[in-house]
Design a protein around this motif. Sequence first.
Motif, short mmCIF file in Angstrom:
data_model
loop_
_atom_site.label_atom_id
_atom_site.label_comp_id
_atom_site.label_asym_id
_atom_site.label_seq_id
_atom_site.Cartn_x
_atom_site.Cartn_y
_atom_site.Cartn_z
N VAL A 233 1.23 0.29 -0.20
CA VAL A 233 0.59 0.05 1.07
C VAL A 233 1.69 -0.12 2.11
N GLY A 234 1.50 0.47 3.29
CA GLY A 234 2.55 0.39 4.29
C GLY A 234 2.09 -0.35 5.54
N THR A 235 2.91 -1.27 6.02
CA THR A 235 2.65 -1.90 7.30
C THR A 235 3.84 -1.56 8.19
N GLU B 216 6.08 -3.52 9.04
CA GLU B 216 7.25 -4.28 8.63
C GLU B 216 7.71 -4.03 7.21
N LEU C 47 8.99 6.43 9.03
CA LEU C 47 7.83 7.31 8.97
C LEU C 47 6.65 6.56 8.36
N THR D 92 -8.19 -4.82 -3.00
CA THR D 92 -8.09 -6.03 -2.21
C THR D 92 -8.34 -7.26 -3.03
N THR E 76 -12.67 4.14 -9.71
CA THR E 76 -12.96 2.74 -9.49
C THR E 76 -13.74 2.18 -10.67
N TRP F 123 -16.70 0.91 -10.71
CA TRP F 123 -18.09 1.36 -10.75
C TRP F 123 -18.20 2.77 -11.28
N LEU G 150 -20.15 3.97 -14.59
CA LEU G 150 -21.13 5.05 -14.53
C LEU G 150 -20.76 6.16 -15.52
N PHE H 78 -41.42 2.95 -23.87
CA PHE H 78 -42.56 3.80 -23.53
C PHE H 78 -43.01 4.56 -24.78
N MET I 132 -43.97 9.36 -17.67
CA MET I 132 -42.81 10.24 -17.51
C MET I 132 -42.25 10.11 -16.08
N ILE J 220 -40.37 6.89 -15.63
CA ILE J 220 -39.01 6.90 -16.19
C ILE J 220 -38.05 7.57 -15.22
N ILE K 290 -26.19 2.40 -8.52
CA ILE K 290 -24.80 2.40 -9.00
C ILE K 290 -23.90 3.16 -8.04
N VAL K 291 -24.38 4.34 -7.60
CA VAL K 291 -23.57 5.15 -6.69
C VAL K 291 -23.30 4.41 -5.39
N SER L 15 -20.79 1.69 -5.77
CA SER L 15 -19.40 2.13 -5.88
C SER L 15 -18.86 2.57 -4.53
N ASP M 288 -15.71 0.94 -2.40
CA ASP M 288 -14.62 1.75 -1.84
C ASP M 288 -14.35 1.43 -0.38
N HIS N 297 -15.21 -1.09 1.38
CA HIS N 297 -14.76 -2.45 1.55
C HIS N 297 -13.23 -2.51 1.41
N GLY N 298 -12.73 -1.85 0.36
CA GLY N 298 -11.29 -1.85 0.10
C GLY N 298 -10.50 -1.27 1.25
N GLU O 253 -10.17 -3.46 4.52
CA GLU O 253 -9.24 -4.58 4.52
C GLU O 253 -7.80 -4.14 4.66
N THR O 254 -7.47 -3.01 4.02
CA THR O 254 -6.10 -2.53 4.11
C THR O 254 -5.75 -2.21 5.56
N GLU P 258 -5.18 -5.33 7.65
CA GLU P 258 -3.88 -5.91 7.37
C GLU P 258 -2.79 -5.21 8.17
N ALA P 259 -2.86 -3.86 8.16
CA ALA P 259 -1.82 -3.09 8.83
C ALA P 259 -1.80 -3.39 10.31
N GLU Q 113 -0.14 -6.72 11.93
CA GLU Q 113 1.29 -6.87 12.11
C GLU Q 113 1.68 -6.65 13.57
N ALA Q 114 2.31 -7.64 14.17
CA ALA Q 114 2.80 -7.45 15.53
C ALA Q 114 4.20 -6.86 15.45
N GLN R 211 7.18 12.44 14.42
CA GLN R 211 8.20 11.67 13.74
C GLN R 211 8.62 12.40 12.47
#
Lengths: 725, 220
Positions: free
Chosen positions: A201-203, A205, A260, A296, A308, A310, A314, A490, B1, B4, B15-16, B19, B23, B25-26, B29-30, B33-34, B37-38, B210
Amino acid sequence: MMKESMTHVRKLITLTGLTILGLAFASTMALAQSRIVDGPVTLQIAAESPSAVPGQTVSLGLYFEIEDHWHLYWLNPGDAGLPPRVRWEHPEGVQIGDLQFPYPELIRYPPLASYGYEYELLLPFSVTVPETAVPGEQIELVANVSWLVCKEECIPGKGTVTFSLPVVAQAEAPNEFWSTKFNDTRFRMPIELPGWSAGVVGTDEAMIVTVVPPSPYTDPLDSIFFFPLTDGLVEAIGTQSITVEDSLFSLSLPRTVANLPVPDTVSGILYNPNGWRGEGSEQALWLTATSDGVTTAGAAATTDSGITIWQAILFAFVGGIILNLMPCVLPVLSLKILGFVQQAGEDRSKILSHGLVFTLGVLVSFWILAGALLILQATGSAIGWGFQLQSPAFLVVLSGFMFLFGLNLLGVFEIGTSMQSVGGQVVGKQGNAGSFLNGVTATVVATPCTAPFMGAALGFALSQPAIVAMGVFTALGLGMAAPYLVLSAFPRLLQFVPKPGAWMESLKQFMGLLLLGTILWLSWVLGLQAGATAVSWLLVGLFVLGLAAWIYGRWGSLARTTAVRRSATALTVLLIAAGLFFSIQNVNVEAKSYQAGLMANPGTTSSNTSGLSWEPFSQSLVTSYLEANSPVFVDFTAAWCISCQVNKRVALKNDDVVAEFERLGVRPVIADWTSRDEMITQALAEFGRNSVPLYVLYDGKGGEPIILPEVLTPGIVLESLERLN
Amino acid sequence: MKKIALTGLSALALIVSASVMADNHGEGETEGEAKAEAKMMTAEVGKPAPEFTLTDVHGNEHSLSDFAGKNVVLEWINFDCPFVKKFYSVGKMQEWQTMMAEQDVVWLTICSSAPGKQGHFTNFIIKEKMKELGAAPAGYLIDETGEVGQLYQAKTTPHMYVIDGEGVLRYAGAIDSKKSADPADIDGATNYVAAALTAIMAGEEVEVTQTAPYGCSVKY
C-alpha cells in the motif's frame, strides 16, 4: 654532435615507446576476444563446465571484475544508474537464457543511494546446445555488453567478448574455480518460498509492504531490507522500519511526493542477513506484493490466490456440490442413492433427520481432515490435500473399511438389522448411525479428487488462520452434502425414486460389488507406492477381515445365544485388529524398502508411459527448458487420483494431443505425487494449490503459465496448445 | 421445485453481494488512509512548484517567480556525467533549448554539484564550456549547497521539471523514455519534456506527469 645524438636517442625512445604501445595495443586486441578491460571494469564470459554435450543446458555467466570503490547496478539501480545489458550473436539452434541477477547491496551516497554490486559480479545465463550439435565443434558466442560503472563519477562501458564452448560426447566435470563462483552466486539468487504472500500500500510518506509467512516467522527480522524491482517508488536511502505482528510483519519504506505512485503490484527482493530458512540459508526472498493483498481487518487475510474469503467460501460450496460428480465418488454416490431408496418409505421428519445426520457426517469428516491438515502443516510438514492416500497404512485401513462395507452389502453379515427387529424405538438411531457413516465414507473417498474451483479454495484456506480455513472446509462439506439435504428436506422429489422391493436386495449386492471394486483401485495405488509384495500383504489382511466378517455374520446374530454372540463378537474384533495390524506393519516395511529401491533407480514409477516420453518433474528441469524458450506442460498427478487417471486416458494419451505436443515441441513433464514429495508439494503451493490434478502449460516465451481445468478433454488441451502459436 | 430454485438463487445473491460489499469496504479504507497524509513543502506534480532564488554564472539572481506567466523547464546538469554528455555531445539538448526559447519557454539549467565534487566548476570554465557546446539556456544557475536540488528532490543528471505559466509543476522525471547513455538511443525515444510542453501549450492535460529519472546521481 651532442644535440644530434640526443635527438637520435629521443627518436629511439619514441620509436621504442611506439613499438611497445603498438604491441600492447595488438595484445589488447587479441585479448578483446575473450576478456576486455575498460576502465575500472574487466569483463569475460565464464563457464561452469568446460564443455557441453549435445542437447545439454549449461550455465555460463558474464563475469565482471570491478576496481575498488566502483560499482555496477542491479535491475533497479536505485536513485541513479543502469543495469548491465547484453545483446547476443550466436549460431542458430543455440538458445540463451536471460541474465540472472543476484541480490544487490545498498550503496549509499547521501542523500542518494544505489542498488548495486562492488568488487565482482557474476550474471549467470543458460545456454542450451542443440541436439544436432556434433562433438568436436565449437559453439561461438559473441556478447555485446554495455554497462554503467560509477563511484563518485560514472563511466559507461561497452565491449564485445567472445566465448567458444566446445561440444563433446561425454560431459566433463565442472571447473572447480568457476563452479565455486557460480554456486556462491546461486546462493545469492532470490528464492521463492511456497505459502508466502504479501500486500503493498502506498501513501505520500511511505510504501508499506506487509508480508504474511505461511506460519508465524520466529527468527529475528531486525536487519531485513526490501529492494523493489520498480525504480522511482521509494527513497532508496531511506531507513526501512519494521513492525512485527503475530503472524505477519510489515516494512515501511520512506517516500516523498516526488516518488512515483505505488502500482497495484510491486515485486522485489526481501533480504535477510540471517537467512530465510534458518541460520546459513538463502538470504534473498522473491516477493510479489499486491494492493489487494492487504485487508483492512489487519488480520492475516492475505492471499496469493487473489480471492477473498467470501469468494473462497462460495467456490468451496460449488466445488463441494461438483465433488458428487467426480469419478472417485461414484461408488459412494450409488450407496447414498440406495440410502434414499430405503428411506423413501419412512415419514418426512425421519427422512429430514437422515439428511441432517448425513450432512453432519460429511462435515465432521471434513473438520477432522482439515484439523489434521492444519496441525500437520503448522508443524512444518510439507503435505497437501489427498495426503492421506500417500500413506500406505491409510490405504490398508481404507481398503479394509471398503471390504467390510462391501461384504455387509453382499449379506455376509448384518449390522443393526437384528436390532431393528428387537426394538422399533432404536431403529431411528441405527439408521442415523448409517447415514452418518455414509457421510464419512463419501468424504473420505471423495477428497483426493479435486473438483474445479476446489483447488484455489483449498490453497486459500491453507494460507489462512485456522478459523477461516475451517470456514472454507465447512462450506466444502455443506456443498457436498447439499443435494442430499435438499432431497431430504423436500421428500416429494423422492417420488421419482422407485418404491422399495425385492430389486433392492439385488441393487444392494451390486453396490457391494462396486465397493469391492474400489479396492482394486486402492491396491493398485498401494502397488505403485510399495510394490507387489505389499499388495499381497494387503490381501492377507483383507482375507482375515473376511474371516472376521463371516464369523460375525454366522454366530454374531441375535438368533444365537448371548454367550455365543459375545464370543463371536470378541473373536471378530480380535481378528479385525490383528489382520489390520499385521497387514499395516508388513506393508510399511515393504513400502520402505520399495521406496529405497526407487531412490536408487528413479524414473521407473512413472505410470504415464505411452505416447509421449514424460520426464519426471523437477523445478530445475522446468526452469532449464523455459530458459531455453521451449514450452513445457506439467502434469501434476497421482495414482490415487482417479480424475487424473481419467484425464490421462481421455485427453493426454489422445493421438491428436500427442501429435500436437510433438509438433509444437512441448516438453511433457510429469509431477507424480503418488507418494509424498516435498518438491511437488511446493510447486503446487506456488499455484495456490494443495491437490492434484493440476495441469500447467508454459509458453516458453516468458508469458504467464496457462492453468488448464481439472477435467480435461482432448479439445481443451488442443485449445490451450493453440495459444502457443 | 420453484421453491428450491428461489431459495438457491437468493442464497447465491446473498453470498455474492456480501463478497462485493466486503471488497468495496476494503478499498474505501485504503483510500481514506492515503488521503489522510498531509504533505510537506517539496515539489509535487500538480501543485505549485516551490519558489527558489539562485545566482547564474554571470552573477545575476533569478527567482522562479520572475517567470510567472511563462512555461519553465528546469534541467539538472553535471557536464561530466555521461548521461548529460549523451545529449550535449550530439547537440540535442542545445537544439531543444533554442527551440523552447523560440516558443517563449524559460529553460533554466541548474547544477547542484557541491564544491570539490564532479560537475562543480568555476564560472569561467562553465562559460567556456557553454560557448564551446553552444548551450543556450535562459540561465545556468549555481546551487552549490544543493538546497534547491533537495527541494525538488533532484536525483539524477539529467532530471527534468516542467512548470506552467501558473507556477504549477506539471512534469517531473526522466528526459525521455530510453534509459541509456548512448546518443544513438535519443531518436526513437519519447521526449517527456517536449510532450508535456506540447500538451500545456495546447491547453490539454499532460499525459505522463511523472517518471523515474535516469542518469548519474546528483553530486550533492
